[in-house]
Design a protein around this motif. Structure first.
Motif, mmCIF file in Angstrom:
data_model
loop_
_atom_site.group_PDB
_atom_site.id
_atom_site.type_symbol
_atom_site.label_atom_id
_atom_site.label_comp_id
_atom_site.label_asym_id
_atom_site.label_seq_id
_atom_site.Cartn_x
_atom_site.Cartn_y
_atom_site.Cartn_z
ATOM 1 N N ALA A 164 0.636 -1.253 0.101
ATOM 2 C CA ALA A 164 0.264 0.030 -0.064
ATOM 3 C C ALA A 164 1.108 1.224 0.089
ATOM 4 N N ALA A 165 2.331 1.111 0.885
ATOM 5 C CA ALA A 165 2.838 2.472 0.677
ATOM 6 C C ALA A 165 3.435 2.756 -0.641
ATOM 7 N N ASP A 166 4.037 1.056 -0.915
ATOM 8 C CA ASP A 166 4.532 1.623 -2.063
ATOM 9 C C ASP A 166 5.600 -0.087 -2.548
ATOM 10 N N PRO A 167 4.365 0.003 -3.655
ATOM 11 C CA PRO A 167 4.784 -1.698 -4.623
ATOM 12 C C PRO A 167 6.051 -2.235 -4.696
ATOM 13 N N LEU A 168 7.245 -1.514 -5.239
ATOM 14 C CA LEU A 168 7.944 -1.866 -5.776
ATOM 15 C C LEU A 168 9.139 -2.128 -4.415
ATOM 16 N N GLN A 169 8.617 -1.247 -3.398
ATOM 17 C CA GLN A 169 9.612 -2.509 -1.312
ATOM 18 C C GLN A 169 9.258 -3.611 -1.311
ATOM 19 N N ALA A 170 7.677 -3.687 -1.620
ATOM 20 C CA ALA A 170 6.909 -4.924 -1.030
ATOM 21 C C ALA A 170 7.678 -5.641 -2.552
ATOM 22 N N GLY B 51 4.408 -15.920 -3.603
ATOM 23 C CA GLY B 51 4.331 -15.772 -4.170
ATOM 24 C C GLY B 51 1.974 -15.373 -4.384
ATOM 25 N N ARG B 52 2.107 -15.203 -3.870
ATOM 26 C CA ARG B 52 0.057 -14.778 -4.133
ATOM 27 C C ARG B 52 0.692 -13.679 -3.852
ATOM 28 N N GLU B 53 1.124 -12.655 -2.576
ATOM 29 C CA GLU B 53 1.230 -11.569 -2.730
ATOM 30 C C GLU B 53 2.309 -11.310 -3.726
ATOM 31 N N VAL B 54 2.802 -11.512 -4.887
ATOM 32 C CA VAL B 54 3.563 -11.092 -5.389
ATOM 33 C C VAL B 54 2.504 -10.727 -7.000
ATOM 34 N N GLY C 293 1.196 -7.645 -8.732
ATOM 35 C CA GLY C 293 1.880 -7.495 -9.725
ATOM 36 C C GLY C 293 0.276 -6.562 -10.338
ATOM 37 N N LYS C 294 -0.818 -7.299 -10.180
ATOM 38 C CA LYS C 294 -2.036 -7.173 -10.959
ATOM 39 C C LYS C 294 -2.281 -5.615 -10.544
ATOM 40 N N THR D 131 -0.484 -3.193 -12.564
ATOM 41 C CA THR D 131 -0.763 -3.643 -13.938
ATOM 42 C C THR D 131 -1.856 -2.060 -14.078
ATOM 43 N N HIS D 132 -2.913 -2.527 -12.772
ATOM 44 C CA HIS D 132 -4.034 -1.494 -13.421
ATOM 45 C C HIS D 132 -3.285 0.018 -12.707
ATOM 46 N N GLN D 133 -2.674 0.188 -12.027
ATOM 47 C CA GLN D 133 -1.765 1.537 -12.059
ATOM 48 C C GLN D 133 -1.751 2.306 -12.453
ATOM 49 N N PRO D 134 -2.324 3.974 -13.002
ATOM 50 C CA PRO D 134 -2.209 4.249 -13.887
ATOM 51 C C PRO D 134 -0.507 4.640 -14.241
#
Length: 81
Positions: A32-38, A63-66, A70-71, A74-77
């Motif tokens: 939620a804070a930073d997807p790339l850091q996650a 794996g489920r969280e990755v 990823g989704k 993908t849906h982030q503008p």
């Protein structure tokens, strides 16, 4: 290899002691804070898995969280630069 992939930035020992639900919440909070850091956190968890043989199901959980992150990405503008 990128420096981020070899630099340890999280307290993995503390994270490995969490229950599956607590670890999932930690990963989701990071996403939620930073997807790339996650994603970096997930990479570190999987890389350290060999040192925590009693931690069962980590690959499936991460794996489920990755996939979820990823989704989300993908849906982030895209940000116009």
């Amino acid at each position: 290899m990128p420096r981020a992939c070899v630099t340890k930035t999280h307290n993995l020992a503390a994270l490995m002691r969490l229950s599956d639900l607590e670890l999932k919440v930690e990963i989701q909070a990071a996403a939620a804070a930073d997807p790339l850091q996650a994603l970096h956190l997930c990479h570190e968890l999987l890389a350290a898995q060999q040192y925590y043989p009693t931690r069962r199901g980590l690959s499936a959980l991460v794996g489920r969280e990755v996939e979820r992150i990823g989704k989300q990405l993908t849906h982030q503008p895209e940000i116009a630069q």
